[in-house]
Design a protein around this motif. Structure first.
Motif, PDB file in Angstrom:
ATOM      1  N   THR A   1       0.804  -1.223   0.000  1.00  0.00           N
ATOM      2  CA  THR A   1       0.000   0.000   0.000  1.00  0.00           C
ATOM      3  C   THR A   1       0.835   1.271   0.000  1.00  0.00           C
ATOM      4  O   THR A   1       0.287   2.371   0.102  1.00  0.00           O
ATOM      5  CB  THR A   1      -0.924   0.013   1.234  1.00  0.00           C
ATOM      6  OG1 THR A   1      -0.132  -0.073   2.433  1.00  0.00           O
ATOM      7  CG2 THR A   1      -1.883  -1.163   1.200  1.00  0.00           C
ATOM      8  N   ALA A   2       2.150   1.146  -0.146  1.00  0.00           N
ATOM      9  CA  ALA A   2       3.029   2.324  -0.044  1.00  0.00           C
ATOM     10  C   ALA A   2       2.904   3.269  -1.224  1.00  0.00           C
ATOM     11  O   ALA A   2       3.334   4.421  -1.145  1.00  0.00           O
ATOM     12  CB  ALA A   2       4.477   1.884   0.112  1.00  0.00           C
ATOM     13  N   GLY A   3       2.324   2.822  -2.338  1.00  0.00           N
ATOM     14  CA  GLY A   3       2.179   3.675  -3.521  1.00  0.00           C
ATOM     15  C   GLY A   3       1.610   2.873  -4.668  1.00  0.00           C
ATOM     16  O   GLY A   3       1.324   1.677  -4.544  1.00  0.00           O
TER      17      GLY A   3
ATOM     18  N   ARG B   1      -3.476   0.398  -7.434  1.00  0.00           N
ATOM     19  CA  ARG B   1      -3.217   1.072  -6.169  1.00  0.00           C
ATOM     20  C   ARG B   1      -4.006   0.331  -5.091  1.00  0.00           C
ATOM     21  O   ARG B   1      -5.220   0.184  -5.196  1.00  0.00           O
ATOM     22  CB  ARG B   1      -3.606   2.549  -6.200  1.00  0.00           C
ATOM     23  CG  ARG B   1      -3.286   3.256  -4.877  1.00  0.00           C
ATOM     24  CD  ARG B   1      -3.516   4.759  -4.960  1.00  0.00           C
ATOM     25  NE  ARG B   1      -2.564   5.421  -5.821  1.00  0.00           N
ATOM     26  CZ  ARG B   1      -1.352   5.817  -5.443  1.00  0.00           C
ATOM     27  NH1 ARG B   1      -0.930   5.568  -4.220  1.00  0.00           N
ATOM     28  NH2 ARG B   1      -0.560   6.432  -6.290  1.00  0.00           N
ATOM     29  N   PHE B   2      -3.277  -0.133  -4.077  1.00  0.00           N
ATOM     30  CA  PHE B   2      -3.884  -0.846  -2.964  1.00  0.00           C
ATOM     31  C   PHE B   2      -3.983   0.101  -1.775  1.00  0.00           C
ATOM     32  O   PHE B   2      -3.014   0.765  -1.418  1.00  0.00           O
ATOM     33  CB  PHE B   2      -3.052  -2.067  -2.583  1.00  0.00           C
ATOM     34  CG  PHE B   2      -2.919  -3.075  -3.690  1.00  0.00           C
ATOM     35  CD1 PHE B   2      -3.905  -4.029  -3.895  1.00  0.00           C
ATOM     36  CD2 PHE B   2      -1.817  -3.061  -4.535  1.00  0.00           C
ATOM     37  CE1 PHE B   2      -3.793  -4.958  -4.920  1.00  0.00           C
ATOM     38  CE2 PHE B   2      -1.689  -3.989  -5.560  1.00  0.00           C
ATOM     39  CZ  PHE B   2      -2.681  -4.935  -5.756  1.00  0.00           C
ATOM     40  N   ALA B   3      -5.157   0.145  -1.154  1.00  0.00           N
ATOM     41  CA  ALA B   3      -5.381   1.029  -0.010  1.00  0.00           C
ATOM     42  C   ALA B   3      -5.293   0.249   1.294  1.00  0.00           C
ATOM     43  O   ALA B   3      -5.568  -0.953   1.343  1.00  0.00           O
ATOM     44  CB  ALA B   3      -6.747   1.703  -0.129  1.00  0.00           C
ATOM     45  N   ALA B   4      -4.934   0.943   2.367  1.00  0.00           N
ATOM     46  CA  ALA B   4      -4.775   0.302   3.664  1.00  0.00           C
ATOM     47  C   ALA B   4      -6.099  -0.217   4.221  1.00  0.00           C
ATOM     48  O   ALA B   4      -6.103  -1.089   5.096  1.00  0.00           O
ATOM     49  CB  ALA B   4      -4.134   1.278   4.649  1.00  0.00           C
ATOM     50  N   ASP B   5      -7.231   0.279   3.701  1.00  0.00           N
ATOM     51  CA  ASP B   5      -8.529  -0.186   4.196  1.00  0.00           C
ATOM     52  C   ASP B   5      -8.977  -1.486   3.536  1.00  0.00           C
ATOM     53  O   ASP B   5     -10.097  -1.954   3.766  1.00  0.00           O
ATOM     54  CB  ASP B   5      -9.600   0.893   4.001  1.00  0.00           C
ATOM     55  CG  ASP B   5      -9.864   1.230   2.528  1.00  0.00           C
ATOM     56  OD1 ASP B   5      -9.234   0.608   1.641  1.00  0.00           O
ATOM     57  OD2 ASP B   5     -10.694   2.126   2.266  1.00  0.00           O
ATOM     58  N   GLY B   6      -8.099  -2.087   2.712  1.00  0.00           N
ATOM     59  CA  GLY B   6      -8.427  -3.365   2.094  1.00  0.00           C
ATOM     60  C   GLY B   6      -9.115  -3.262   0.750  1.00  0.00           C
ATOM     61  O   GLY B   6      -9.582  -4.273   0.208  1.00  0.00           O
ATOM     62  N   THR B   7      -9.158  -2.074   0.163  1.00  0.00           N
ATOM     63  CA  THR B   7      -9.737  -1.910  -1.174  1.00  0.00           C
ATOM     64  C   THR B   7      -8.617  -1.654  -2.178  1.00  0.00           C
ATOM     65  O   THR B   7      -7.504  -1.288  -1.812  1.00  0.00           O
ATOM     66  CB  THR B   7     -10.729  -0.740  -1.213  1.00  0.00           C
ATOM     67  OG1 THR B   7     -10.044   0.479  -0.877  1.00  0.00           O
ATOM     68  CG2 THR B   7     -11.866  -0.976  -0.226  1.00  0.00           C
TER      69      THR B   7
ATOM     70  N   VAL C   1     -11.740  -5.558  -3.451  1.00  0.00           N
ATOM     71  CA  VAL C   1     -11.149  -5.711  -2.130  1.00  0.00           C
ATOM     72  C   VAL C   1      -9.996  -6.710  -2.222  1.00  0.00           C
ATOM     73  O   VAL C   1     -10.017  -7.632  -3.035  1.00  0.00           O
ATOM     74  CB  VAL C   1     -12.190  -6.184  -1.092  1.00  0.00           C
ATOM     75  CG1 VAL C   1     -13.249  -5.127  -0.882  1.00  0.00           C
ATOM     76  CG2 VAL C   1     -12.824  -7.502  -1.510  1.00  0.00           C
ATOM     77  N   TRP C   2      -8.983  -6.504  -1.379  1.00  0.00           N
ATOM     78  CA  TRP C   2      -7.832  -7.385  -1.380  1.00  0.00           C
ATOM     79  C   TRP C   2      -7.581  -7.944   0.010  1.00  0.00           C
ATOM     80  O   TRP C   2      -7.865  -7.292   1.018  1.00  0.00           O
ATOM     81  CB  TRP C   2      -6.575  -6.669  -1.883  1.00  0.00           C
ATOM     82  CG  TRP C   2      -6.096  -5.514  -1.026  1.00  0.00           C
ATOM     83  CD1 TRP C   2      -6.466  -4.197  -1.118  1.00  0.00           C
ATOM     84  CD2 TRP C   2      -5.160  -5.597   0.059  1.00  0.00           C
ATOM     85  NE1 TRP C   2      -5.822  -3.442  -0.168  1.00  0.00           N
ATOM     86  CE2 TRP C   2      -5.009  -4.274   0.575  1.00  0.00           C
ATOM     87  CE3 TRP C   2      -4.434  -6.627   0.640  1.00  0.00           C
ATOM     88  CZ2 TRP C   2      -4.170  -3.969   1.643  1.00  0.00           C
ATOM     89  CZ3 TRP C   2      -3.587  -6.335   1.711  1.00  0.00           C
ATOM     90  CH2 TRP C   2      -3.460  -5.020   2.192  1.00  0.00           C
TER      91      TRP C   2
END
Length: 319
Positions: free
Chosen positions: A193-195, A238-244, A260-261
Motif C-alpha cells: 500500500t506504499a504507492g 493502487r492498494f489502499a490500507a482499508d483493504g480496497t 477488495v484485497w
C-alpha cells in the motif's frame, strides 16, 4: 574477437553483464542515438565523466538478462532468484570498475563469482561518448584476445543497465546494496500500500528454459503491447490500507475496476475480488518479490498458472 553468443562469452557478457534516480538517469535508443525518456523516473542525461563515476561507485550484481532483445521474442536467460535459469546464466558474477583518476573515463575492472570470493576475470575499460550515447569497451587481461563492448542504457546510484549490440543481449544490474528484496523491513501490507504500481515486465512461460519476455515497458524495438493473458492483472494498481484496491485494466486511465484485497498463507498469497462486477471470479497471486527499498518492486505469478509471471514497479505519475 567478436562475441557472437552467450555461451561463447559467458564470463564477459554476464560480468558486463533499474531503478530510479530523480536527477541523474540515462536511457538511450541505440537505433536513433538520441536521448529518450528513461524507463523509470524522469532523470536527465549526465556527462561521460559523471557516468564513469557512477560506474565505478558500486559493486554491480546481475538481476536480469535478456537475449535476442531487439527481436520479436526475447528470451530470458537469467532472472534473480528464478529457479529455472539456464546453466550458462548461473555464472552470475559481481562486477567492479575502478577509475584511473578522478572523473577519469578509463580504468580497470574485476569480475568475481556470485559469492564475491573468487576473481574470474579482470582487465581494462574505457568509456567514450558519441551523439550522446555512452559506450564502454572492456579488454580482458586474463582471457587472451577477449574484448567486450556495450552501450550504457541506465546508470545511477542503484541500477546499471547495458545493451550488448553484438550478442543482442540486454542486462540489468543492481548495486549490491540495492538488490530488490535484500533490505526490506516493512510488512507485506505496508509495502503493498506504499504507492501505486505499474507493469515493467510480463512473461507467459516463466517456468520454462528459455523463458520468453512477452512485454517490457519502454522497449523500443520492436514495441510490444501487454498480451491478452495479462488482462485480468490490470496495467496499474493502487492498494489502499482499508483493504480496497483500484485497477486500471488497460494502458489508459479511463477503465477503472474496484475491489477488495486480502493476504493469506503467511502473506504469500494476494486475493483480489472485483466489486465493480461481483460475479467476476476471484484472482489469486503468488507473491514472489515485494520490496520497500528504492527501487520498489512487486513480482507475482498467477496462482492457477505459474507460467504467467508479472513484474511491477513504483508508479507515481498516473494516479
Amino acid at each position: 574477437m567478436k562475441l557472437t553468443n552467450l555461451a561463447a562469452s559467458a564470463l564477459l557478457v554476464l560480468l558486463a553483464s533499474c531503478s530510479k534516480q530523480e536527477t541523474t538517469l540515462l536511457k538511450f535508443d541505440r537505433s536513433l542515438a538520441i536521448v529518450v525518456k528513461p524507463a523509470e523516473g524522469d532523470g536527465v542525461p549526465v556527462s561521460g565523466a559523471t557516468a564513469a563515476t557512477f560506474l565505478a561507485a558500486k559493486t554491480w550484481v546481475l538481476f536480469e538478462q535478456f537475449n535476442s532483445y531487439s527481436s520479436g521474442t526475447p528470451s530470458v536467460v537469467f532472472k534473480y532468484n528464478r529457479s529455472s535459469n539456464s546453466t550458462v546464466a548461473n555464472l552470475q558474477s559481481q562486477l567492479n570498475f575502478t577509475q584511473s583518476g578522478t572523473l577519469s573515463q578509463t580504468g580497470t575492472y574485476t569480475v568475481k563469482n556470485a559469492a564475491g570470493t573468487t576473481v574470474v576475470d579482470q582487465g581494462t575499460w574505457s568509456l567514450t561518448t558519441t551523439s550522446g550515447l555512452h559506450v564502454v569497451s572492456m579488454t580482458s587481461t586474463t582471457i587472451a584476445n577477449l574484448k567486450h563492448t556495450f552501450d550504457l542504457q541506465v546508470v545511477d546510484s542503484y541500477n546499471l543497465t547495458v545493451y550488448d549490440e553484438i550478442s543482442n543481449s540486454y542486462s540489468v544490474f543492481y548495486s549490491s546494496t540495492n538488490v530488490p528484496g535484500n533490505n526490506s523491513t516493512s510488512t507485506t501490507a505496508a509495502m503493498l500500500t506504499a504507492g501505486g504500481w505499474k507493469y515493467k515486465n510480463y512473461y507467459e512461460n516463466y517456468l520454462t528454459v528459455p523463458c520468453t519476455l512477452a512485454y517490457r515497458e519502454n522497449r523500443i524495438s520492436p514495441v510490444t503491447a501487454l498480451p491478452a493473458s495479462s488482462s485480468k492483472f490490470g496495467f496499474y494498481y493502487r492498494f489502499a490500507a482499508d483493504g480496497t484496491y483500484t485497477q486500471i485494466t488497460g494502458t489508459t486511465t479511463s477503465v477503472y475496476t474496484y475491489g477488495v484485497w486480502t493476504l493469506t498463507d503467511n502473506n504469500t498469497k494476494l486475493h483480489l475480488q472485483n466489486t465493480t462486477v461481483p460475479s467476476t471470479p476471484e484472482v489469486i497471486y503468488n507473491i514472489a518479490l515485494l520490496t520497500d527499498q528504492t527501487p520498489r518492486r512487486f513480482e507475482f505469478s498467477d496462482a492457477s498458472n505459474g507460467n504467467l509471471y508479472s513484474e511491477m514497479i513504483n508508479n507515481s505519475g498516473i494516479y
